[in-house]
Design an enzyme around this catalytic site. Structure first.
Site, PDB file in Angstrom:
ATOM      1  N   ARG A 185      65.109  28.967  25.692  1.00  0.00           N
ATOM      2  CA  ARG A 185      65.180  29.894  26.839  1.00  0.00           C
ATOM      3  C   ARG A 185      66.426  29.706  27.689  1.00  0.00           C
ATOM      4  O   ARG A 185      66.472  30.125  28.844  1.00  0.00           O
ATOM      5  CB  ARG A 185      63.931  29.755  27.720  1.00  0.00           C
ATOM      6  CG  ARG A 185      62.624  29.978  26.981  1.00  0.00           C
ATOM      7  CD  ARG A 185      62.530  31.401  26.474  1.00  0.00           C
ATOM      8  NE  ARG A 185      61.315  31.635  25.690  1.00  0.00           N
ATOM      9  CZ  ARG A 185      61.004  32.792  25.101  1.00  0.00           C
ATOM     10  NH1 ARG A 185      61.839  33.809  25.197  1.00  0.00           N
ATOM     11  NH2 ARG A 185      59.918  32.909  24.409  1.00  0.00           N
ATOM     12  N   SER A 186      67.437  29.089  27.137  1.00  0.00           N
ATOM     13  CA  SER A 186      68.695  28.898  27.860  1.00  0.00           C
ATOM     14  C   SER A 186      69.623  30.078  27.548  1.00  0.00           C
ATOM     15  O   SER A 186      70.681  29.935  26.946  1.00  0.00           O
ATOM     16  CB  SER A 186      69.356  27.574  27.444  1.00  0.00           C
ATOM     17  OG  SER A 186      70.548  27.356  28.186  1.00  0.00           O
TER      18      SER A 186
END
Length: 206
Positions: A185-186
């Protein structure tokens, strides 16, 4: 998910997003998708309720993103009440791992533009556009087939003109967000907001 062909520099984004969007659209056409130009169109009706549906992008340049539809449909009535819309392109289930969000005012395309696109449509799709009172109740599939048969008989051996209730819409480019998926989720995000003839550019947290 990380793109295998990410030429966009989120730390040093270009000053204008239109060319970048066009590049992403072009790369999406190389994906194994039936409709890489599919986009979610979100509107707000006269009752204040939001609604979304999938439509197809049929044109894109600095003046906006274009789609075509029945101008008596639910989405058309919503756009008549509130002439703003949001578009979402989502290619996250494939290695490219991207999204584009577009928001802006909505206007009708010209008759000339609508006529030109109408002529590119398969005859069967033209018949359906004439026969369907889009978004209105209908008894069953047989009733729809009867309506299509009636239109086919009416225009037998003749070209079908564009229906007066069918045409295009253009969503202006007031806000554009480019989203690149990454592991854990970066994600990378950059948003462009219109400032006269220029753009304000900001990187966003994932």
């Amino acid at each position: 998910m990380t793109s295998t062909n990410n030429a966009f520099d989120f730390d040093h984004p270009p000053s204008d997003p239109v060319a970048a969007c066009q590049q992403w659209f072009d790369q999406a056409t190389k994906l194994p998708l039936a409709n890489p130009n599919a986009m979610t169109l979100s509107t707000v009706g006269a009752d204040g309720h939001p609604s979304s549906r999938i439509v197809l992008l049929r044109g894109f340049d600095e003046s906006g993103a274009v789609f075509y539809t029945n101008r008596q449909s639910r989405k058309a009535r919503a756009l008549q009440a509130h002439s703003r819309a949001a578009l979402l392109f989502h290619w996250d289930d494939h290695p490219i791992g991207r999204q584009i969000n577009i928001e802006g005012d909505v206007t009708l395309t010209s008759d000339a533009e609508s006529d030109a696109y109408w002529l590119t449509r398969p005859r069967e799709s033209q018949i359906s556009a004439w026969a369907s009172a889009q978004s209105q109740p209908i008894a069953n599939r047989a009733a729809m087939q009867t309506a299509q048969d009636a239109i086919e008989a009416k225009f037998a051996g003749k070209p079908l003109p564009r229906p007066p209730h069918w045409g295009g819409y253009r969503v202006s480019l007031e806000r554009i967000e480019l989203w690149q998926g990454n592991k854990f989720r970066s994600h990378d995000r950059v948003v462009y907001t219109r400032a006269g003839s220029n753009w304000n550019v900001q990187r966003l947290c994932p």
